[in-house]
Design a protein around this motif. Structure first.
Motif, PDB file in Angstrom:
ATOM      1  N   VAL A 180       0.882  -1.171   0.000  1.00 10.80           N
ATOM      2  CA  VAL A 180       0.000   0.000   0.000  1.00 10.80           C
ATOM      3  C   VAL A 180       0.914   1.214   0.000  1.00 10.80           C
ATOM      4  O   VAL A 180       1.546   1.534   1.010  1.00 10.80           O
ATOM      5  N   THR A 181       1.026   1.869  -1.146  1.00 15.75           N
ATOM      6  CA  THR A 181       1.957   2.987  -1.280  1.00 15.75           C
ATOM      7  C   THR A 181       1.205   4.315  -1.296  1.00 15.75           C
ATOM      8  O   THR A 181       0.047   4.394  -1.715  1.00 15.75           O
ATOM      9  N   PHE A 182       1.894   5.338  -0.842  1.00 14.07           N
ATOM     10  CA  PHE A 182       1.323   6.681  -0.780  1.00 14.07           C
ATOM     11  C   PHE A 182       2.482   7.666  -0.666  1.00 14.07           C
ATOM     12  O   PHE A 182       3.646   7.265  -0.535  1.00 14.07           O
ATOM     13  N   THR A 183       2.163   8.939  -0.724  1.00 13.27           N
ATOM     14  CA  THR A 183       3.169   9.978  -0.520  1.00 13.27           C
ATOM     15  C   THR A 183       2.777  10.803   0.694  1.00 13.27           C
ATOM     16  O   THR A 183       1.633  11.260   0.794  1.00 13.27           O
ATOM     17  N   SER A 184       3.704  10.957   1.613  1.00 15.55           N
ATOM     18  CA  SER A 184       3.485  11.836   2.765  1.00 15.55           C
ATOM     19  C   SER A 184       4.473  12.992   2.678  1.00 15.55           C
ATOM     20  O   SER A 184       5.597  12.831   2.197  1.00 15.55           O
ATOM     21  N   ILE A 185       4.037  14.147   3.138  1.00 14.77           N
ATOM     22  CA  ILE A 185       4.788  15.387   2.942  1.00 14.77           C
ATOM     23  C   ILE A 185       5.155  15.994   4.294  1.00 14.77           C
ATOM     24  O   ILE A 185       4.318  16.067   5.204  1.00 14.77           O
ATOM     25  N   ASP A 186       6.414  16.451   4.406  1.00 18.64           N
ATOM     26  CA  ASP A 186       6.844  17.072   5.655  1.00 18.64           C
ATOM     27  C   ASP A 186       6.492  18.559   5.668  1.00 18.64           C
ATOM     28  O   ASP A 186       5.865  19.080   4.734  1.00 18.64           O
ATOM     29  N   SER A 187       6.896  19.249   6.719  1.00 18.01           N
ATOM     30  CA  SER A 187       6.532  20.661   6.889  1.00 18.01           C
ATOM     31  C   SER A 187       7.161  21.560   5.835  1.00 18.01           C
ATOM     32  O   SER A 187       6.718  22.696   5.633  1.00 18.01           O
ATOM     33  N   ASN A 188       8.193  21.061   5.150  1.00 20.52           N
ATOM     34  CA  ASN A 188       8.839  21.833   4.090  1.00 20.52           C
ATOM     35  C   ASN A 188       8.279  21.516   2.709  1.00 20.52           C
ATOM     36  O   ASN A 188       8.795  22.000   1.695  1.00 20.52           O
ATOM     37  N   GLY A 189       7.247  20.677   2.666  1.00 18.85           N
ATOM     38  CA  GLY A 189       6.645  20.323   1.394  1.00 18.85           C
ATOM     39  C   GLY A 189       7.380  19.243   0.632  1.00 18.85           C
ATOM     40  O   GLY A 189       7.104  19.011  -0.545  1.00 18.85           O
ATOM     41  N   GLN A 190       8.313  18.557   1.306  1.00 23.98           N
ATOM     42  CA  GLN A 190       9.086  17.496   0.678  1.00 23.98           C
ATOM     43  C   GLN A 190       8.573  16.124   1.124  1.00 23.98           C
ATOM     44  O   GLN A 190       8.056  15.977   2.232  1.00 23.98           O
ATOM     45  N   PRO A 191       8.721  15.101   0.268  1.00 28.02           N
ATOM     46  CA  PRO A 191       8.312  13.754   0.682  1.00 28.02           C
ATOM     47  C   PRO A 191       9.054  13.310   1.939  1.00 28.02           C
ATOM     48  O   PRO A 191      10.265  13.517   2.062  1.00 28.02           O
ATOM     49  N   ILE A 192       8.332  12.728   2.875  1.00 28.06           N
ATOM     50  CA  ILE A 192       8.966  12.197   4.082  1.00 28.06           C
ATOM     51  C   ILE A 192       9.855  11.032   3.675  1.00 28.06           C
ATOM     52  O   ILE A 192       9.445  10.145   2.934  1.00 28.06           O
ATOM     53  N   TYR A 193      11.085  11.047   4.160  1.00 23.58           N
ATOM     54  CA  TYR A 193      12.108  10.136   3.640  1.00 23.58           C
ATOM     55  C   TYR A 193      11.885   8.689   4.045  1.00 23.58           C
ATOM     56  O   TYR A 193      12.224   7.773   3.292  1.00 23.58           O
ATOM     57  N   HIS A 194      11.349   8.442   5.241  1.00 24.93           N
ATOM     58  CA  HIS A 194      11.106   7.076   5.720  1.00 24.93           C
ATOM     59  C   HIS A 194       9.689   6.966   6.269  1.00 24.93           C
ATOM     60  O   HIS A 194       9.257   7.808   7.065  1.00 24.93           O
TER      61      HIS A 194
END
Length: 271
Positions: A180-194
């Motif tokens: 189950v894949t998705f994209t999560s974004i950090d406070s800087n608007g970048q994909p969360i690395y892990h």
């Protein structure tokens, strides 16, 4: 081994690497918003890391967890060696997976002597090595990338430079997980690395930052998967994620008691 034992969510044994050197890895700073520049030298950081490591090992052992400790090798220098879950995972059927790493420095962490030591304690049936994917620029950093629901055979993965769809599918096929894949974004608007910084799955619960998944369809798919498998969802805020509340693991001790293991900082963020 019974089916219930084979597919238990938690384990009572962990592998830990005592750091030989510890400092921010310059190769991972660009896509890791949780990494900060150090305010002290690497020698001081290493001493602090070793003290915290030793205290963590003692705490786990006192709680009834089996801890296999390996000393980091002095050469080559490996500033992230304390995080072995990114290059190795062990599985109930005796198989071991080795993973392709994003940082060239981190690729030094894979150690055959650790595999041989594990063979002395456990029945290792097969070692599946995904590290050749590094030659294609494809990475999947172990259970940093993969948050695994072992009971229901689901692998939750937040896509990033560290989590490549091709390698995810190979792992899922080899180990019989539904990705189950998705994209999560950090406070800087970048994909969360892990994935494991924003999500943790236990036997009966899931802690995660659903609000950090901006795509509504992906967010609902993750929520539905957790609800379908009977997990109590504990939603974490972006601030709690920033304080490592998502970076936790369920273990069970030698008495069968389930334990949630997390840092003091994460604990304070949750209370």
């Amino acid at each position: 081994m019974t089916r219930s034992a084979a597919h238990a969510q938690s384990t009572n044994s962990v592998l830990m690497i005592r750091p030989g050197r510890f400092y921010p890895n310059p190769e991972t700073a660009a896509d890791n918003a949780f990494q900060r520049n150090a305010d002290r030298g690497s020698n001081a950081l290493t001493i602090m890391a070793r003290k915290e490591f030793d205290a963590a090992v003692q705490t786990l052992r006192e709680a009834g967890i089996n801890v296999h400790v390996f000393e980091d090798t002095a050469e080559p220098e490996k500033p992230d060696a304390v995080f072995p879950n990114n290059w190795i995972s062990t599985h109930h059927d005796g198989r071991i997976a080795l993973f392709p790493m994003y940082s060239v420095l981190r690729r030094r962490e894979r150690r055959r002597d650790i595999l041989e030591a594990l063979r002395k304690h456990y029945q290792v049936t097969e070692v599946i090595d995904y590290s050749p994917f590094e030659d294609q620029g494809c990475c999947l950093e172990g259970t940093g990338s993969l948050v695994l629901d072992h009971v229901n055979r689901i692998a939750y993965v937040s896509l990033s430079n560290r989590s490549n769809p091709k390698v995810i599918q190979h792992f899922a096929d080899d180990f019989s997980y539904e990705p189950v894949t998705f994209t999560s974004i950090d406070s800087n608007g970048q994909p969360i690395y892990h994935t494991n910084v924003m999500m943790c799955i236990g036997t009966a619960f899931a802690m995660l930052g659903l609000e950090m998944i901006p795509n509504k369809v992906e967010r609902q798919r993750v929520r539905a998967g957790l609800e379908k498998t009977g997990k109590e969802i504990v939603e974490l805020s972006a601030d709690q994620i920033a304080n490592f509340a998502g970076n936790a693991i369920e273990l069970h001790n030698n008495f069968g008691e389930k334990l949630l293991v997390l840092s003091n900082r994460a604990d304070h963020a949750l209370t």
